[in-house]
Motif scaffolding. Structure first.
Motif, PDB file in Angstrom:
ATOM      1  N   GLY A   1       3.176   3.776  -8.087  1.00 40.72           N
ATOM      2  CA  GLY A   1       4.113   2.864  -8.750  1.00 40.72           C
ATOM      3  C   GLY A   1       4.809   1.945  -7.756  1.00 40.72           C
ATOM      4  N   GLY A   2       5.716   1.123  -8.255  1.00 38.34           N
ATOM      5  CA  GLY A   2       6.477   0.204  -7.408  1.00 38.34           C
ATOM      6  C   GLY A   2       5.918  -1.201  -7.420  1.00 38.34           C
ATOM      7  N   ASP A   3       6.696  -2.131  -6.906  1.00 37.54           N
ATOM      8  CA  ASP A   3       6.309  -3.545  -6.880  1.00 37.54           C
ATOM      9  C   ASP A   3       5.305  -3.815  -5.766  1.00 37.54           C
ATOM     10  N   GLU A   4       4.521  -4.879  -5.967  1.00 36.82           N
ATOM     11  CA  GLU A   4       3.590  -5.318  -4.927  1.00 36.82           C
ATOM     12  C   GLU A   4       4.374  -5.878  -3.741  1.00 36.82           C
ATOM     13  N   GLU A   5       3.885  -5.626  -2.547  1.00 39.31           N
ATOM     14  CA  GLU A   5       4.569  -6.087  -1.345  1.00 39.31           C
ATOM     15  C   GLU A   5       3.587  -6.779  -0.417  1.00 39.31           C
ATOM     16  N   LEU A   6       4.135  -7.359   0.656  1.00 37.21           N
ATOM     17  CA  LEU A   6       3.317  -8.142   1.579  1.00 37.21           C
ATOM     18  C   LEU A   6       2.227  -7.293   2.221  1.00 37.21           C
TER      19      LEU A   6
ATOM     20  N   LEU B   1       8.163   9.522  -0.416  1.00 39.01           N
ATOM     21  CA  LEU B   1       7.925   9.255   1.009  1.00 39.01           C
ATOM     22  C   LEU B   1       6.817   8.214   1.106  1.00 39.01           C
ATOM     23  N   SER B   2       7.067   7.127   1.835  1.00 38.56           N
ATOM     24  CA  SER B   2       6.090   6.031   1.869  1.00 38.56           C
ATOM     25  C   SER B   2       5.955   5.437   3.263  1.00 38.56           C
ATOM     26  N   GLY B   3       4.842   4.752   3.463  1.00 39.98           N
ATOM     27  CA  GLY B   3       4.561   4.005   4.676  1.00 39.98           C
ATOM     28  C   GLY B   3       3.670   2.829   4.305  1.00 39.98           C
ATOM     29  N   TYR B   4       3.267   2.050   5.314  1.00 42.98           N
ATOM     30  CA  TYR B   4       2.487   0.840   5.036  1.00 42.98           C
ATOM     31  C   TYR B   4       1.196   0.833   5.849  1.00 42.98           C
ATOM     32  N   LEU B   5       0.130   0.476   5.163  1.00 46.15           N
ATOM     33  CA  LEU B   5      -1.143   0.245   5.842  1.00 46.15           C
ATOM     34  C   LEU B   5      -1.139  -1.127   6.469  1.00 46.15           C
ATOM     35  N   HIS B   6      -1.895  -1.283   7.541  1.00 40.36           N
ATOM     36  CA  HIS B   6      -2.013  -2.602   8.162  1.00 40.36           C
ATOM     37  C   HIS B   6      -3.052  -3.426   7.390  1.00 40.36           C
ATOM     38  N   GLN B   7      -2.789  -3.569   6.114  1.00 43.88           N
ATOM     39  CA  GLN B   7      -3.661  -4.323   5.217  1.00 43.88           C
ATOM     40  C   GLN B   7      -2.793  -5.188   4.324  1.00 43.88           C
ATOM     41  N   ALA B   8      -3.317  -6.355   4.002  1.00 46.63           N
ATOM     42  CA  ALA B   8      -2.549  -7.282   3.175  1.00 46.63           C
ATOM     43  C   ALA B   8      -2.414  -6.728   1.767  1.00 46.63           C
ATOM     44  N   GLY B   9      -1.207  -6.820   1.237  1.00 45.27           N
ATOM     45  CA  GLY B   9      -0.975  -6.500  -0.164  1.00 45.27           C
ATOM     46  C   GLY B   9      -0.847  -7.784  -0.961  1.00 45.27           C
ATOM     47  N   LYS B  10       0.030  -7.795  -1.922  1.00 44.96           N
ATOM     48  CA  LYS B  10       0.294  -8.993  -2.701  1.00 44.96           C
ATOM     49  C   LYS B  10       1.747  -9.383  -2.515  1.00 44.96           C
ATOM     50  N   PRO B  11       2.010 -10.650  -2.133  1.00 41.71           N
ATOM     51  CA  PRO B  11       3.387 -11.079  -1.939  1.00 41.71           C
ATOM     52  C   PRO B  11       4.187 -10.882  -3.227  1.00 41.71           C
ATOM     53  N   PRO B  12       5.457 -10.457  -3.128  1.00 40.70           N
ATOM     54  CA  PRO B  12       6.267 -10.289  -4.330  1.00 40.70           C
ATOM     55  C   PRO B  12       6.477 -11.619  -5.028  1.00 40.70           C
ATOM     56  N   LYS B  13       6.490 -11.581  -6.349  1.00 41.66           N
ATOM     57  CA  LYS B  13       6.682 -12.810  -7.142  1.00 41.66           C
ATOM     58  C   LYS B  13       8.167 -13.164  -7.176  1.00 41.66           C
TER      59      LYS B  13
END
Length: 202
Positions: free
Chosen positions: A123-128, A190-202
């Protein structure tokens, strides 16, 4: 009423009319067809020279830009702020492993602190950048739990704890008995970020 024109006045008038006619001839026959196009041509040439100068300056800086870009790529490649896994499934497994490792280090007594469940959360919003999260449920005393959270959020890769909910467990106590101290029922993401492009928030 007749105008009294003297020869001198006639010459002035003739010269004035001649100048007017010559001006009209110049505007219609010369300026419009020859001068104006040449002025426009020279204006365009001036603009092209300015553009050429700007491009030349940019080209002269290319080596420096390429060098800085290479440094950025090296930094990004070795950037430990991101999860090192190649995909979300592997990253989720790494988050679970990292959580259990931290619990083992800071709360060795499983009776007072343990991971009850952990599962991937999408879940959650799309991020960079692509965010990977797990939902966690623990039974833990507050002090070791605080140590675990501090360890997770202050290490590398960067991890984030949010949506924390703490519940005090109630148990039946026979009359006259001492109330036992039970671990808290704790739930969080608990979350972290992959070094992969996501979707910029609208």
């Amino acid at each position: 009423m007749a105008l009294d024109l003297r020869p001198k006045d006639g010459r002035v008038l003739a010269i004035t009319l001649l100048l007017i006619v010559l001006s009209l001839v110049y505007l219609v026959g010369v300026h419009w067809w020859f001068v104006s196009p040449h002025m426009e041509f020279f204006s365009r040439m001036s603009d092209l020279r300015d553009q050429q100068l700007r491009f030349r300056n940019i080209a002269a800086e290319r080596a420096e830009v390429d060098k800085q870009l290479g440094e950025v790529k090296v930094y990004e490649k070795d950037n430990q702020a991101f999860l090192a896994d190649a995909d979300a499934n592997a990253a989720s497994a790494s988050l679970i492993q990292r959580l259990k490792q931290s619990v083992g280090e800071h709360a060795p007594d499983a009776n007072r602190c343990q991971v009850v469940s952990s599962q991937p959360y999408s879940g959650g919003d799309e991020e960079l950048y692509k965010r990977v999260a797990i939902q966690v449920r623990m039974r833990c005393d507050l002090e070791p739990f605080a140590s675990v959270i501090y360890d997770l959020e202050n290490g590398k890769p960067y991890l984030f704890v949010d949506q924390v909910m703490l519940y005090k467990q109630q148990a039946y106590v026979p009359p006259g008995s001492k109330q036992p101290v039970s671990p808290l029922d704790i739930r969080f993401n608990l979350s972290g970020y992959l070094h992969q492009a996501g979707k910029p928030p609208k």
